[in-house]
Scaffold this motif. Sequence first.
Motif, PDB file in Angstrom:
ATOM      1  N   GLU A  42      14.496 -13.436  -1.450  1.00  0.00           N
ATOM      2  CA  GLU A  42      15.276 -13.720  -0.193  1.00  0.00           C
ATOM      3  C   GLU A  42      14.363 -13.154   0.931  1.00  0.00           C
ATOM      4  OE1 GLU A  42      19.424 -12.448  -0.533  1.00  0.00           O
ATOM      5  OE2 GLU A  42      19.775 -13.975  -2.127  1.00  0.00           O
ATOM      6  N   HIS A  43      13.796 -12.149   0.918  1.00  0.00           N
ATOM      7  CA  HIS A  43      13.247 -11.400   1.818  1.00  0.00           C
ATOM      8  C   HIS A  43      12.044 -12.256   2.307  1.00  0.00           C
ATOM      9  CE1 HIS A  43      11.197  -8.592   4.560  1.00  0.00           C
ATOM     10  NE2 HIS A  43      10.032  -8.661   3.582  1.00  0.00           N
ATOM     11  N   PHE A  44      11.149 -12.777   1.406  1.00  0.00           N
ATOM     12  CA  PHE A  44      10.064 -13.226   1.682  1.00  0.00           C
ATOM     13  C   PHE A  44      10.326 -14.945   2.068  1.00  0.00           C
ATOM     14  CE2 PHE A  44       7.651  -9.730  -0.352  1.00  0.00           C
ATOM     15  CZ  PHE A  44       7.063  -9.556   0.460  1.00  0.00           C
ATOM     16  N   LEU A  45      11.235 -15.559   1.563  1.00  0.00           N
ATOM     17  CA  LEU A  45      11.783 -16.867   1.875  1.00  0.00           C
ATOM     18  C   LEU A  45      12.394 -16.545   3.407  1.00  0.00           C
ATOM     19  CD1 LEU A  45      13.606 -18.381  -1.060  1.00  0.00           C
ATOM     20  CD2 LEU A  45      11.248 -18.981  -0.159  1.00  0.00           C
ATOM     21  N   GLY A  46      12.977 -15.585   3.683  1.00  0.00           N
ATOM     22  CA  GLY A  46      13.388 -15.539   5.167  1.00  0.00           C
ATOM     23  C   GLY A  46      12.523 -15.267   6.065  1.00  0.00           C
ATOM     24  N   LYS A  47      11.469 -14.674   5.716  1.00  0.00           N
ATOM     25  CA  LYS A  47      10.267 -14.296   6.521  1.00  0.00           C
ATOM     26  C   LYS A  47       9.568 -15.519   6.974  1.00  0.00           C
ATOM     27  CE  LYS A  47       7.538 -10.815   6.616  1.00  0.00           C
ATOM     28  NZ  LYS A  47       6.513  -9.857   6.694  1.00  0.00           N
ATOM     29  N   SER A  48       9.563 -16.722   5.927  1.00  0.00           N
ATOM     30  CA  SER A  48       8.840 -17.778   6.090  1.00  0.00           C
ATOM     31  C   SER A  48       9.983 -19.048   6.751  1.00  0.00           C
ATOM     32  CB  SER A  48       8.379 -18.493   4.988  1.00  0.00           C
ATOM     33  OG  SER A  48       9.573 -18.886   3.850  1.00  0.00           O
ATOM     34  N   GLY A  49      11.031 -18.259   7.011  1.00  0.00           N
ATOM     35  CA  GLY A  49      12.167 -19.377   7.798  1.00  0.00           C
ATOM     36  C   GLY A  49      13.041 -20.066   6.907  1.00  0.00           C
ATOM     37  N   PHE A  50      13.070 -19.785   5.696  1.00  0.00           N
ATOM     38  CA  PHE A  50      14.230 -20.483   4.631  1.00  0.00           C
ATOM     39  C   PHE A  50      15.223 -19.579   4.281  1.00  0.00           C
ATOM     40  CE2 PHE A  50      15.509 -21.966   0.624  1.00  0.00           C
ATOM     41  CZ  PHE A  50      15.563 -23.148   0.805  1.00  0.00           C
ATOM     42  N   HIS A  51      16.322 -19.811   4.627  1.00  0.00           N
ATOM     43  CA  HIS A  51      17.594 -19.204   4.212  1.00  0.00           C
ATOM     44  C   HIS A  51      18.525 -19.874   3.303  1.00  0.00           C
ATOM     45  CE1 HIS A  51      16.420 -16.142   6.838  1.00  0.00           C
ATOM     46  NE2 HIS A  51      16.063 -16.916   7.890  1.00  0.00           N
ATOM     47  N   SER A  52      18.998 -19.588   2.215  1.00  0.00           N
ATOM     48  CA  SER A  52      19.777 -20.401   1.225  1.00  0.00           C
ATOM     49  C   SER A  52      20.783 -19.341   0.787  1.00  0.00           C
ATOM     50  CB  SER A  52      19.130 -20.925   0.184  1.00  0.00           C
ATOM     51  OG  SER A  52      19.828 -21.615  -0.770  1.00  0.00           O
ATOM     52  N   PRO A  53      22.030 -19.797   0.652  1.00  0.00           N
ATOM     53  CA  PRO A  53      23.153 -19.163   0.194  1.00  0.00           C
ATOM     54  C   PRO A  53      23.208 -19.100  -1.372  1.00  0.00           C
ATOM     55  CG  PRO A  53      24.147 -20.722   1.321  1.00  0.00           C
ATOM     56  CD  PRO A  53      22.689 -20.845   1.557  1.00  0.00           C
ATOM     57  N   ASP A  54      22.489 -20.028  -1.763  1.00  0.00           N
ATOM     58  CA  ASP A  54      22.579 -20.712  -3.250  1.00  0.00           C
ATOM     59  C   ASP A  54      21.719 -19.812  -4.167  1.00  0.00           C
ATOM     60  OD1 ASP A  54      23.052 -21.817  -5.727  1.00  0.00           O
ATOM     61  OD2 ASP A  54      22.229 -23.814  -5.079  1.00  0.00           O
ATOM     62  N   VAL A  55      22.127 -18.758  -4.838  1.00  0.00           N
ATOM     63  CA  VAL A  55      21.454 -17.943  -5.711  1.00  0.00           C
ATOM     64  C   VAL A  55      20.662 -18.878  -7.002  1.00  0.00           C
ATOM     65  CG1 VAL A  55      21.833 -15.907  -7.484  1.00  0.00           C
ATOM     66  CG2 VAL A  55      23.432 -16.287  -5.369  1.00  0.00           C
ATOM     67  N   ARG A  56      21.060 -19.974  -7.212  1.00  0.00           N
ATOM     68  CA  ARG A  56      20.233 -20.697  -8.109  1.00  0.00           C
ATOM     69  C   ARG A  56      18.908 -20.774  -7.581  1.00  0.00           C
ATOM     70  NH1 ARG A  56      24.397 -25.427  -9.324  1.00  0.00           N
ATOM     71  NH2 ARG A  56      24.178 -25.200  -7.156  1.00  0.00           N
ATOM     72  N   LEU A  57      18.916 -21.541  -6.309  1.00  0.00           N
ATOM     73  CA  LEU A  57      17.813 -21.854  -5.582  1.00  0.00           C
ATOM     74  C   LEU A  57      16.692 -20.685  -5.697  1.00  0.00           C
ATOM     75  CD1 LEU A  57      16.174 -23.889  -4.377  1.00  0.00           C
ATOM     76  CD2 LEU A  57      17.098 -23.656  -2.358  1.00  0.00           C
ATOM     77  N   ILE A  58      17.288 -19.609  -5.146  1.00  0.00           N
ATOM     78  CA  ILE A  58      16.812 -18.216  -5.034  1.00  0.00           C
ATOM     79  C   ILE A  58      15.789 -17.857  -6.635  1.00  0.00           C
ATOM     80  CG2 ILE A  58      16.552 -15.585  -4.473  1.00  0.00           C
ATOM     81  CD1 ILE A  58      16.893 -17.640  -2.078  1.00  0.00           C
ATOM     82  N   ARG A  59      16.669 -17.956  -7.561  1.00  0.00           N
ATOM     83  CA  ARG A  59      16.313 -17.675  -8.860  1.00  0.00           C
ATOM     84  C   ARG A  59      15.268 -18.675  -9.167  1.00  0.00           C
ATOM     85  NH1 ARG A  59      21.418 -14.940 -11.779  1.00  0.00           N
ATOM     86  NH2 ARG A  59      21.425 -13.270 -10.297  1.00  0.00           N
ATOM     87  N   LEU A  60      15.520 -19.773  -8.834  1.00  0.00           N
ATOM     88  CA  LEU A  60      14.413 -20.887  -8.955  1.00  0.00           C
ATOM     89  C   LEU A  60      13.109 -20.345  -8.744  1.00  0.00           C
ATOM     90  CD1 LEU A  60      13.589 -23.799 -10.536  1.00  0.00           C
ATOM     91  CD2 LEU A  60      14.399 -24.577  -8.505  1.00  0.00           C
ATOM     92  N   VAL A  61      13.025 -20.063  -7.151  1.00  0.00           N
ATOM     93  CA  VAL A  61      11.754 -19.769  -6.745  1.00  0.00           C
ATOM     94  C   VAL A  61      11.132 -18.551  -7.376  1.00  0.00           C
ATOM     95  CG1 VAL A  61      10.874 -18.618  -4.748  1.00  0.00           C
ATOM     96  CG2 VAL A  61      12.505 -20.633  -4.375  1.00  0.00           C
ATOM     97  N   ALA A  62      12.101 -17.466  -7.867  1.00  0.00           N
ATOM     98  CA  ALA A  62      11.797 -16.372  -8.397  1.00  0.00           C
ATOM     99  C   ALA A  62      10.918 -16.955  -9.888  1.00  0.00           C
ATOM    100  CB  ALA A  62      12.906 -15.287  -8.621  1.00  0.00           C
ATOM    101  N   VAL A  63      11.490 -17.775 -10.536  1.00  0.00           N
ATOM    102  CA  VAL A  63      10.855 -18.281 -11.988  1.00  0.00           C
ATOM    103  C   VAL A  63       9.645 -18.876 -11.570  1.00  0.00           C
ATOM    104  CG1 VAL A  63      11.483 -19.690 -13.855  1.00  0.00           C
ATOM    105  CG2 VAL A  63      13.077 -18.264 -13.039  1.00  0.00           C
ATOM    106  N   ALA A  64       9.694 -19.671 -10.651  1.00  0.00           N
ATOM    107  CA  ALA A  64       8.372 -20.316 -10.278  1.00  0.00           C
ATOM    108  C   ALA A  64       7.113 -19.323  -9.939  1.00  0.00           C
ATOM    109  CB  ALA A  64       8.602 -21.418  -9.131  1.00  0.00           C
ATOM    110  N   THR A  65       7.664 -18.221  -9.180  1.00  0.00           N
ATOM    111  CA  THR A  65       6.560 -17.408  -8.691  1.00  0.00           C
ATOM    112  C   THR A  65       6.167 -16.620 -10.008  1.00  0.00           C
ATOM    113  OG1 THR A  65       7.772 -17.011  -6.664  1.00  0.00           O
ATOM    114  CG2 THR A  65       6.236 -15.284  -7.292  1.00  0.00           C
ATOM    115  N   GLN A  66       7.095 -16.120 -10.829  1.00  0.00           N
ATOM    116  CA  GLN A  66       6.960 -15.556 -11.951  1.00  0.00           C
ATOM    117  C   GLN A  66       5.939 -16.310 -12.955  1.00  0.00           C
ATOM    118  OE1 GLN A  66      10.113 -14.056 -14.144  1.00  0.00           O
ATOM    119  NE2 GLN A  66       9.126 -13.643 -15.873  1.00  0.00           N
TER     120      GLN A  66
END
Length: 140
Positions: A42-66
């Motif tokens: 969430e921190h790095f997405l926020g720094k890039s200007g992307f904010h989402s309240p959906d935890v599933r989307l945050i975790r999808l980005v985390a899985v892709a990053t992993q």
Amino acid sequence: MNQQQQQQQLGDGRRHDDDAVLAEFLSSLMDYTPTIPDELVEHFLGKSGFHSPDVRLIRLVAVATQKFVADVASDALQHCKARSAAVVKDKRDKQAKDKRLVLTMEDLSRALREYGVNAKHQEYFADSPSTGMDPASREE
């Protein structure tokens, strides 16, 4: 029914199946705890200007990053093994009993280059033997 209508129905069926699989995958992300914490993503997405309240989307980005980090690490390991094998061929007389691998910045840079990331590291040059020492303790 003509062929175009049959293809459209097949396409609609596949799209429905794809949507169902995607919905199932996204719901499974709620039970999964990725290696990279949600707060960090969430921190790095926020720094890039992307904010989402959906935890599933945050975790999808985390899985892709992993996955990306794991792929880069695996490729860097392959570069390291290839480099070590070349060194062993050159020094056949000295059979190295120590089989530890040392991952270098060059191995990592080569692996990242395959993914379109250009990582360069600065060379370290010492002007004098006292470089890096506390300025108060230098004798110049």
